[in-house]
Structure formats: structure tokens, C-alpha cells
Design a protein around this motif. Structure first.
Motif, PDB file in Angstrom:
ATOM      1  N   ASP A  16      40.301  31.643  30.342  1.00 18.87           N
ATOM      2  CA  ASP A  16      40.866  32.265  31.537  1.00 18.87           C
ATOM      3  C   ASP A  16      39.720  32.545  32.504  1.00 18.87           C
ATOM      4  OD1 ASP A  16      42.083  33.781  33.486  1.00 18.87           O
ATOM      5  OD2 ASP A  16      43.105  35.133  32.102  1.00 18.87           O
ATOM      6  N   HIS A 179      42.477  32.179  42.778  1.00 19.64           N
ATOM      7  CA  HIS A 179      43.938  32.326  42.808  1.00 19.64           C
ATOM      8  C   HIS A 179      44.552  31.793  44.110  1.00 19.64           C
ATOM      9  CE1 HIS A 179      42.622  35.887  44.958  1.00 19.64           C
ATOM     10  NE2 HIS A 179      42.382  36.585  43.877  1.00 19.64           N
ATOM     11  N   THR A 201      47.031  30.708  39.324  1.00 16.99           N
ATOM     12  CA  THR A 201      47.687  31.591  38.368  1.00 16.99           C
ATOM     13  C   THR A 201      48.997  30.989  37.867  1.00 16.99           C
ATOM     14  OG1 THR A 201      49.151  32.822  39.857  1.00 16.99           O
ATOM     15  CG2 THR A 201      46.830  33.501  39.808  1.00 16.99           C
ATOM     16  N   THR A 251      44.282  33.371  35.343  1.00 22.78           N
ATOM     17  CA  THR A 251      45.575  34.058  35.360  1.00 22.78           C
ATOM     18  C   THR A 251      45.672  35.124  36.438  1.00 22.78           C
ATOM     19  OG1 THR A 251      44.886  35.777  33.796  1.00 22.78           O
ATOM     20  CG2 THR A 251      45.808  33.725  32.879  1.00 22.78           C
ATOM     21  N   ASP A 252      44.544  35.731  36.811  1.00 25.12           N
ATOM     22  CA  ASP A 252      44.565  36.928  37.655  1.00 25.12           C
ATOM     23  C   ASP A 252      45.507  37.963  37.056  1.00 25.12           C
ATOM     24  OD1 ASP A 252      43.862  38.632  39.717  1.00 25.12           O
ATOM     25  OD2 ASP A 252      45.269  37.772  41.159  1.00 25.12           O
ATOM     26  N   SER A 253      45.596  37.978  35.723  1.00 23.95           N
ATOM     27  CA  SER A 253      46.388  39.014  35.066  1.00 23.95           C
ATOM     28  C   SER A 253      45.794  40.363  35.430  1.00 23.95           C
ATOM     29  CB  SER A 253      46.353  38.808  33.544  1.00 23.95           C
ATOM     30  OG  SER A 253      47.072  39.829  32.892  1.00 23.95           O
ATOM     31  N   ALA A 276      50.271  34.191  28.971  1.00 28.17           N
ATOM     32  CA  ALA A 276      49.906  33.310  30.084  1.00 28.17           C
ATOM     33  C   ALA A 276      49.992  31.835  29.726  1.00 28.17           C
ATOM     34  CB  ALA A 276      48.497  33.650  30.570  1.00 28.17           C
TER      35      ALA A 276
END
Length: 348
Positions: A16, A179, A201, A251-253, A276
Motif C-alpha cells: 500500500d 490518490h 484508491t 488506498t489512502d485508507s 482494500a
């Protein structure tokens, strides 16, 4: 949505290249959930206070590792938070440390905890020149913050007003356009010369801005950069499924406690670290391109960052399951993206 006949999918374990873990008592849950999905992750530095020095990055890295279960081989790849006053000497320290893999540009006011960010890149030129010399990538949150610019146009304006002039001034500076959300960004990264990559993402591949308003305002789909029109989502899907090595998974989670999302002025960020890779598989399956997934999730990122590709593999199976309604987040709860909804791929 188109379905494939593939029932089992085995790929190199992904990384990630854009992840928020936060800090403190929430690390035990956020880091552990990410480690079940990814071998490595670029860790965002927008804490309070932000991670602006190599020493702070080393300390944060230790806190992350201490929060993980003992049998975990997850590797946090640290970053520094660029400010107007970051000295070139700090870049040299970062390079020598071996643990810092990028410096993050947050235009001041662009997103969560960005108030200490850069007000003008002109103030950072000596530091950026040192980054170019040391080969440390600049990770750019690509939006202008001028309130007169429509929120849906801020990424495209950033390309013209910030990114293109910077790359003319420093053509050998490695840049990750983080992103990306628009057709303009996908086309720019595809066609530009030089050292540039982009993260995408899972939520920007799966959803357009209509998802924010299905049956009412849906705060857990609110992120920055905000979801865009369907034509932009289709452009992103086209970009990531064409084996272009400049695009890789990030992911920019971005977890926030349930109460911080579900209020009159909710925080921006979608929480996807727990599922993800399943979301990415669903996006690639939608366009019939599952065979391209491994390049995007597992090969392109290491290539850009000059790191080895992971050796082990993961397996996903075609199996319907329901995303939990909520997950632990320190002493509170976090609501994952698509909470309570079914998804038809599962990490084995």
C-alpha cells in the motif's frame, strides 16, 4: 456489474503506497488490519504534531512496530511532512536513515491535519533540490486550496498551476501524484515525461460522486480529494488496467472515529485498510481485467520506489461475505467503507 468465471486468484502480496495509521491507542487495530492485507506501506505523516524530522519518523515507526502482533512481517515505510521551513539538511538525514522513503506535500488547508503544510512551493526550492539530488520522491496531495476554485476542479487546476511549473523547474525530481481522481490527472501521468507515478484508491475506482448521496448524505464516502463524475472513474479504470507502470495501489485508507464522521462537520476519509485488496479485485473484475491486477498492486510500486518485489503470494477466493458494520478503533469504533454490504471476493 460484469462477473468473471475465475474462482481463485493468486497474486504477489501487494503493498500500500499511501496509508494513514494515525497514532496512539488506535495503532493496535489500524496497523494489524493493514498488515493482514499488505507486506509494506508508505505511512502518511499528518499526525498532530506532524512527522517533520527523521528522528520523529524513527520514533513513529517504532510505535507502529510495537503495536503489531509478534508474528507479523509488515514493514512501515516512513515519510516526512514537508513544511515551508524543512531544511535541506533534514533531507540528507532522511536519506542516511534508510527508513524514510518520501516527503509528503500537503498544501496548507487541503485535507485532514494539513494546517502545517506548505503555503508556497517557492519557499521549499532548496529542500526540493536536495530531494532531487538524493533521489527521495515528493508525494503530492494534488489539489489547490483557493476557495474560489470549485472543489471538483481543484485537481485539474493543480496540474496547470503547480505540478507542471514545478516539474519544469526540477525535471529530475521523482514525484508521486497521490490518490488521483480525474481524467486530467490520469492522462497527464500517462503522457508526461520524466519521473512521475500516481497512486489510485479503491474507492475512486469503484464509486463516483453519486455515492455520496444515495438515500441521504453518506459521510463514510466523503474523502479528499472528493469522489468525482463517472467519466473520471472510467478514466482511472482505463489507466490502471493498461499495464502502465506509473500507476500503483495506494488506498489512502484514512480512519476517523465514528462520531468524527457522523456529525455536522464530518472528517474526510474512507476506511478501507481491512478489505482494500478485495475492493481492488472487485474494481478490476468490473472491467474484465483481473489479469492486470498484480502489476498494479504488487509490481509497479516497488519498481518506482526502487525496492524489491515481494516474494510471497496471497490468494483470494470468489466468496460472498459481508463487510462488518464497524471495527475497533482504540477505545472507539470506525466504520469501514461499504459497512454492512456484501462483497464477492475474500482474502483467504
Amino acid at each position: 456489474m460484469p462477473q468473471s468465471n475465475i474462482q481463485t486468484l493468486s497474486i504477489i502480496q501487494p503493498d500500500d503506497w499511501h496509508l494513514h495509521l494515525r497514532d496512539g491507542d488506535v495503532l493496535q487495530s489500524t496497523a494489524s488490519q493493514a498488515a493482514k492485507q499488505f507486506r509494506r506501506a508508505i505511512i502518511m505523516p499528518n499526525l498532530r504534531p506532524p512527522v517533520t524530522t527523521t528522528e520523529a519518523a524513527q520514533q513513529y515507526r517504532k510505535r507502529i512496530l510495537d503495536a503489531l502482533p509478534g508474528n507479523t512481517n509488515f514493514e512501515p515505510l516512513m515519510t516526512l511532512y514537508l513544511t515551508d521551513n524543512t531544511p535541506p539538511e533534514e533531507i540528507r538525514k532522511a536519506k542516511e536513515s534508510g527508513i524514510v522513503h518520501g516527503v509528503k506535500l500537503y498544501p496548507a488547508g487541503a485535507t485532514t491535519n494539513s494546517d502545517a503544510g506548505v503555503t508556497s512551493l517557492d519557499r521549499c526550492i532548496p529542500t526540493l533540490e536536495e530531494m532531487q539530488k538524493q533521489g527521495i520522491p515528493l508525494l503530492m496531495h494534488g489539489e489547490v486550496t483557493d476557495p474560489s476554485i470549485d472543489i471538483f476542479d481543484r485537481e485539474a487546476v493543480f496540474i496547470d498551476k503547480v505540478l507542471i511549473p514545478l516539474r519544469k523547474k526540477l525535471p529530475d525530481l521523482k514525484i508521486v501524484f497521490e490518490h488521483i481522481t480525474t481524467k486530467a490527472a490520469a492522462e497527464y501521468v500517462t503522457e508526461a515525461d520524466g519521473y512521475i507515478g500516481a497512486t489510485v484508491t479503491p474507492h475512486h475506482l469503484l464509486f463516483n460522486r453519486n455515492s455520496l448521496f444515495v438515500g441521504g448524505i453518506r459521510p463514510h464516502y466523503y474523502c479528499l480529494p472528493i469522489l468525482k463524475r463517472e467519466e473520471n472513474r472510467q478514466a482511472l479504470l482505463k489507466a490502471v488496467t493498461h499495464k502502465n507502470s506509473r500507476f500503483f495501489a495506494g488506498t489512502d485508507s484514512a480512519p476517523h472515529a465514528k462520531g468524527a464522521k457522523e456529525n455536522a462537520c464530518g472528517c474526510a476519509g474512507c476506511y478501507t485498510a481491512s478489505h482494500a485488496i478485495e475492493l481492488y479485485v472487485q474494481a478490476f473484475e468490473e472491467v474484465g481485467e483481473l489479469e492486470k491486477l498484480e502489476w498494479f498492486t504488487s509490481i509497479n510500486g516497488p519498481k518506482f520506489y526502487n525496492l524489491p518485489v515481494n516474494r510471497n503470494k496471497i490468494t483470494l477466493v470468489k466468496e460472498e461475505w459481508k463487510i462488518p458494520d464497524e471495527l475497533p478503533f482504540g477505545h472507539e469504533k470506525v466504520i469501514p467503507l461499504m459497512a454492512g454490504e456484501s462483497i464477492h471476493w475474500k482474502l483467504k
